[in-house]
Structures are given as structure tokens and as C-alpha cells.
Design an enzyme around this catalytic site. Structure first.
Site, PDB file in Angstrom:
ATOM      1  N   LYS A  83       0.849  -1.195   0.000  1.00  0.00           N
ATOM      2  CA  LYS A  83       0.000   0.000   0.000  1.00  0.00           C
ATOM      3  C   LYS A  83       0.881   1.240   0.000  1.00  0.00           C
ATOM      4  O   LYS A  83       1.739   1.405   0.869  1.00  0.00           O
ATOM      5  CB  LYS A  83      -0.863   0.018   1.255  1.00  0.00           C
ATOM      6  CG  LYS A  83      -2.277  -0.444   1.040  1.00  0.00           C
ATOM      7  CD  LYS A  83      -2.984  -0.375   2.355  1.00  0.00           C
ATOM      8  CE  LYS A  83      -4.457  -0.206   2.195  1.00  0.00           C
ATOM      9  NZ  LYS A  83      -5.112  -0.102   3.505  1.00  0.00           N
TER      10      LYS A  83
HETATM   11  C1  E4P Z   1      -8.498   0.187   3.470  1.00  0.00           C
HETATM   12  O1  E4P Z   1      -7.609  -0.138   2.747  1.00  0.00           O
HETATM   13  C2  E4P Z   1      -8.359   1.189   4.546  1.00  0.00           C
HETATM   14  O2  E4P Z   1      -7.289   0.822   5.347  1.00  0.00           O
HETATM   15  C3  E4P Z   1      -9.581   1.289   5.393  1.00  0.00           C
HETATM   16  O3  E4P Z   1     -10.711   0.878   4.667  1.00  0.00           O
HETATM   17  C4  E4P Z   1      -9.749   2.638   6.049  1.00  0.00           C
HETATM   18  O4  E4P Z   1     -10.985   2.670   6.711  1.00  0.00           O
HETATM   19  P1  E4P Z   1     -11.374   3.809   7.761  1.00  0.00           P
HETATM   20  O5  E4P Z   1     -11.650   5.054   7.001  1.00  0.00           O
HETATM   21  O6  E4P Z   1     -12.594   3.275   8.443  1.00  0.00           O
HETATM   22  O7  E4P Z   1     -10.183   3.941   8.688  1.00  0.00           O
END
Ligand code: E4P
Length: 216
Positions: A83
Site C-alpha cells: 500500500k
Molecule cells: C483500506 O484499505 C483502509 O485501510 C480502510 O478501509 C480505512 O478505513 P477507515 O476510514 O474506516 O479507517
């Protein structure tokens, strides 16, 4: 639409993978910090539970350092998607990692232009954040729809992960918009599986069966 689980909690990943519905896992630094375990240990366990990509985020912010970190993270297991945050430094890192054949999931995507740039840099996945856009009064699902349309129009094969999902309606709408993947917190997966009419219908079947047995 494939379902990924959005957590670094092993018990949650184990339970959801037993349901047979999970084809990948996404984590982020906040989710990993909550578990308080070494990344390598968490990933070693996840690969035994899920057959599919595991997204692990770099914490560097400068391209050179992101690339170095991404190469290390990609070594931990076979199916890692690194990521990378959606910044210009991130785009540089993604385009370099593409040459190494390291799959990148560009995260923190909040606009269609960001998604397009991430795809053009060579991202395997882009993650539009639906819930965080809704939180500031904008249309998170509308962003997923726009990215799906743009990628289809230009034949872009980057996969769209609908992320930051807060409730079952977000998942339903992501599917209706044509997202390739929804990454879903465990609590939302539990809610998706349940319905009060299923519970009351099952209770009625069991009660009727029991009263028939008592009558025999
Ligand atoms: C996904 O890749 C993200 O890490 C995640 O969905 C973030 O979610 P949040 O906005 O609830 O922290």
C-alpha cells in the site's frame, strides 16, 4: 465483487475466512498498531488463513524510502500488495515498483483524478475511501461510480477496492457501482450476513418442528 476483510486481527480473519467468503486482506498502520504485534508475525498467520492478496502499507513518505520499504515488505510473503499513499512521491514509488513487478495498492484516494494518476503510474489496485468522504458530507459512493466508469471507458485494468466502508449499505452500493472489490471490517461482514427475517423465520421453523415432534 470480491470481498476482502479490512483488519489486522487474526481472530476476525480466521472466523471470516471459515465462512468461505474472503479473497484478500487489507491492513493499514492504524489497524496493525491496534494489534500490537510485529507485521511479519501477523502476515505469517494471515497467509495460513487467506488465499489472496494481503495489503500492507509503507510508512515512509519519500519515494526512495517507500521503494526500499516496499521491497522489504514484498519479501514477507508471496501475495503482498504494497500500500502506497496517494502523493506525488507515492506515484514515483509506484512507477518504480512496477518495474520490479511489485503489486501496489494506492491508498487514501479521494478523487477520480487521483485514481486515474495512480492507475497510470502502474498501480495494481486503487482504494477510494468511501466512509471518510461521507464523513465530510461528500458522496463517497459517487467517487466509486466515477472511478469505475473512467477505468471502463479507457480500458484500465487497475482493480478498484471500495474502502473505508462503514455499514452494509456501503457494500451493497459498491457492488451496484461495479467496484471489483470491497474491503469490509469484520463487524460489517457480520451485519451483512444477518437479517431479522432470517432469525424469526428460522425460529418459526424450529418451533413448528419441535411442536410436531411433541405431538407424535
Ligand atoms: C483500506 O484499505 C483502509 O485501510 C480502510 O478501509 C480505512 O478505513 P477507515 O476510514 O474506516 O479507517
Amino acid at each position: 465483487m470480491d470481498l476482502y476483510i479490512d483488519t489486522a486481527n487474526i481472530d476476525e480473519i480466521r472466523e471470516a475466512s471459515e465462512w468461505g467468503i474472503i479473497s484478500g486482506v487489507t491492513t493499514n498502520p492504524s489497524l496493525l498498531a491496534k494489534e500490537g504485534q510485529k507485521i511479519e508475525d501477523v502476515i505469517d498467520e494471515i497467509v495460513t488463513l487467506v488465499d489472496g492478496p494481503i495489503s500492507v502499507e509503507v510508512v515512509a513518505t519519500e519515494a526512495e524510502e517507500m521503494v526500499r520499504e516496499a521491497r522489504e515488505v514484498a519479501q514477507i510473503a508471496d501475495d503482498i500488495a504494497v500500500k502506497i499513499p496517494m502523493t506525488t512521491e507515492g506515484l514515483t514509488a509506484v512507477s518504480r515498483l512496477r518495474e520490479d513487478d511489485i503489486a501496489c495498492n494506492v491508498t487514501l484516494v479521494f478523487s477520480a483524478n487521483q485514481a486515474l494518476m495512480a492507475a497510470r503510474a502502474g498501480a495494481a489496485f486503487v482504494s477510494p475511501f468511501v466512509g471518510r468522504l461521507d464523513d465530510i458530507g461528500t458522496d463517497g459512493i459517487g467517487l466509486v461510480r466515477d472511478v469505475v466508469d473512467i477505468f471502463a471507458y479507457y480500458d484500465i485494468d487497475t482493480r478498484i477496492i471500495s474502502a473505508s466502508l462503514r455499514h452494509p449499505r456501503h457494500v451493497h452500493e459498491s457492488a451496484m457501482m461495479g467496484a471489483h472489490i470491497a474491503t469490509v471490517p469484520f463487524g460489517v461482514l457480520q451485519k451483512m450476513a444477518s437479517h431479522p427475517l432470517t432469525d424469526s423465520g428460522l425460529q418459526k421453523f424450529l418451533d413448528d418442528w419441535k411442536s410436531m415432534e411433541e405431538d407424535l
